[in-house]
Motif scaffolding. Structure first.
Motif, short mmCIF file in Angstrom:
data_model
loop_
_atom_site.label_atom_id
_atom_site.label_comp_id
_atom_site.label_asym_id
_atom_site.label_seq_id
_atom_site.Cartn_x
_atom_site.Cartn_y
_atom_site.Cartn_z
N LYS A 198 0.81 -1.22 0.00
CA LYS A 198 0.00 0.00 0.00
C LYS A 198 0.85 1.27 0.00
CE LYS A 198 -3.62 -2.31 2.64
NZ LYS A 198 -4.30 -2.38 3.93
N HIS A 199 2.17 1.13 -0.02
CA HIS A 199 3.09 2.28 0.05
C HIS A 199 2.82 3.11 1.30
CE1 HIS A 199 4.45 1.36 -3.99
NE2 HIS A 199 3.18 1.24 -4.33
N ALA A 200 2.56 2.42 2.41
CA ALA A 200 2.21 3.11 3.65
C ALA A 200 3.29 2.98 4.72
CB ALA A 200 0.89 2.54 4.20
N GLY A 201 4.25 2.11 4.54
CA GLY A 201 5.27 1.88 5.55
C GLY A 201 6.51 2.73 5.32
N PRO A 202 7.55 2.45 6.11
CA PRO A 202 8.79 3.20 5.94
C PRO A 202 9.46 2.89 4.60
CG PRO A 202 9.11 1.38 7.47
CD PRO A 202 7.65 1.43 7.15
N LYS A 203 10.21 3.85 4.09
CA LYS A 203 10.95 3.68 2.84
C LYS A 203 11.96 2.55 3.01
CE LYS A 203 13.71 7.01 1.68
NZ LYS A 203 14.29 8.25 1.16
N ALA A 204 11.99 1.63 2.05
CA ALA A 204 12.89 0.49 2.13
C ALA A 204 13.77 0.44 0.89
CB ALA A 204 12.09 -0.80 2.26
N HIS A 205 14.90 -0.21 1.02
CA HIS A 205 15.87 -0.34 -0.07
C HIS A 205 16.11 -1.82 -0.33
CE1 HIS A 205 16.98 3.94 0.34
NE2 HIS A 205 16.68 3.72 1.61
N ARG A 206 16.15 -2.18 -1.59
CA ARG A 206 16.49 -3.55 -1.97
C ARG A 206 17.99 -3.57 -2.21
NH1 ARG A 206 14.02 -8.04 -1.49
NH2 ARG A 206 12.04 -7.03 -1.96
N ILE A 207 18.71 -4.31 -1.40
CA ILE A 207 20.16 -4.43 -1.52
C ILE A 207 20.43 -5.89 -1.87
CG2 ILE A 207 22.38 -4.17 -0.35
CD1 ILE A 207 20.94 -2.03 1.43
N GLY A 208 20.71 -6.12 -3.14
CA GLY A 208 20.79 -7.50 -3.61
C GLY A 208 19.39 -8.09 -3.52
N ARG A 209 19.26 -9.19 -2.82
CA ARG A 209 17.92 -9.77 -2.63
C ARG A 209 17.37 -9.48 -1.24
NH1 ARG A 209 19.50 -16.07 -1.69
NH2 ARG A 209 18.27 -15.73 0.14
N HIS A 210 18.06 -8.60 -0.52
CA HIS A 210 17.66 -8.30 0.85
C HIS A 210 16.95 -6.94 0.93
CE1 HIS A 210 20.02 -11.67 2.21
NE2 HIS A 210 21.01 -11.23 1.43
N LEU A 211 15.95 -6.87 1.76
CA LEU A 211 15.22 -5.63 1.99
C LEU A 211 15.77 -5.01 3.27
CD1 LEU A 211 12.87 -4.16 0.64
CD2 LEU A 211 11.35 -5.31 2.22
N ARG A 212 16.14 -3.73 3.20
CA ARG A 212 16.69 -3.04 4.37
C ARG A 212 16.04 -1.66 4.50
NH1 ARG A 212 17.81 -7.45 5.24
NH2 ARG A 212 19.84 -8.39 5.56
N ILE A 213 15.91 -1.22 5.74
CA ILE A 213 15.34 0.08 6.05
C ILE A 213 16.37 0.82 6.91
CG2 ILE A 213 13.44 1.29 7.20
CD1 ILE A 213 13.04 -2.35 6.31
N SER A 214 16.69 2.04 6.52
CA SER A 214 17.67 2.78 7.33
C SER A 214 16.97 3.27 8.59
CB SER A 214 18.26 3.96 6.55
OG SER A 214 17.34 5.03 6.50
N ARG A 215 17.71 3.32 9.67
CA ARG A 215 17.17 3.79 10.95
C ARG A 215 16.65 5.21 10.80
NH1 ARG A 215 14.93 2.38 15.66
NH2 ARG A 215 16.41 0.70 15.91
N THR A 216 17.36 6.04 10.03
CA THR A 216 16.94 7.43 9.81
C THR A 216 15.59 7.48 9.09
OG1 THR A 216 19.25 8.12 9.68
CG2 THR A 216 17.61 9.62 8.75
N ASP A 217 15.43 6.68 8.03
CA ASP A 217 14.15 6.64 7.31
C ASP A 217 13.04 6.09 8.20
OD1 ASP A 217 15.29 7.69 5.01
OD2 ASP A 217 15.52 5.73 4.04
#
Length: 73
Positions: A41-60
């Protein structure tokens, strides 16, 4: 020249922590399914796909969390 590790300061003067969806869910005490529903729903925190892993920065994550504050009425 040395390679920058996760624990050395970045050029901005801080190191951002990368969190997994599981860590986000543990911190918010929500099921992982909720996190992935937010992504659809594009409602959560901004996430980044790094390789096949999903990561969210603490700042975001903290910035997103600040937008969810329920105003006192």
């Amino acid at each position: 020249m040395t390679e920058q590790s996760n624990h050395e300061p970045s050029t901005l003067g801080f190191v951002d922590e990368w969190m997994t969806p599981k860590e986000i869910c543990r911190e918010l005490q929500i099921p992982e399914q909720t996190f992935y529903q937010w992504r659809v729903k594009h409602a959560g925190p901004k996430a980044h796909r790094i390789g096949r892993h999903l990561r969210i920065s603490r700042t975001d994550f903290n910035a997103w969390l600040a937008t969810t504050e329920d105003p006192v009425v």
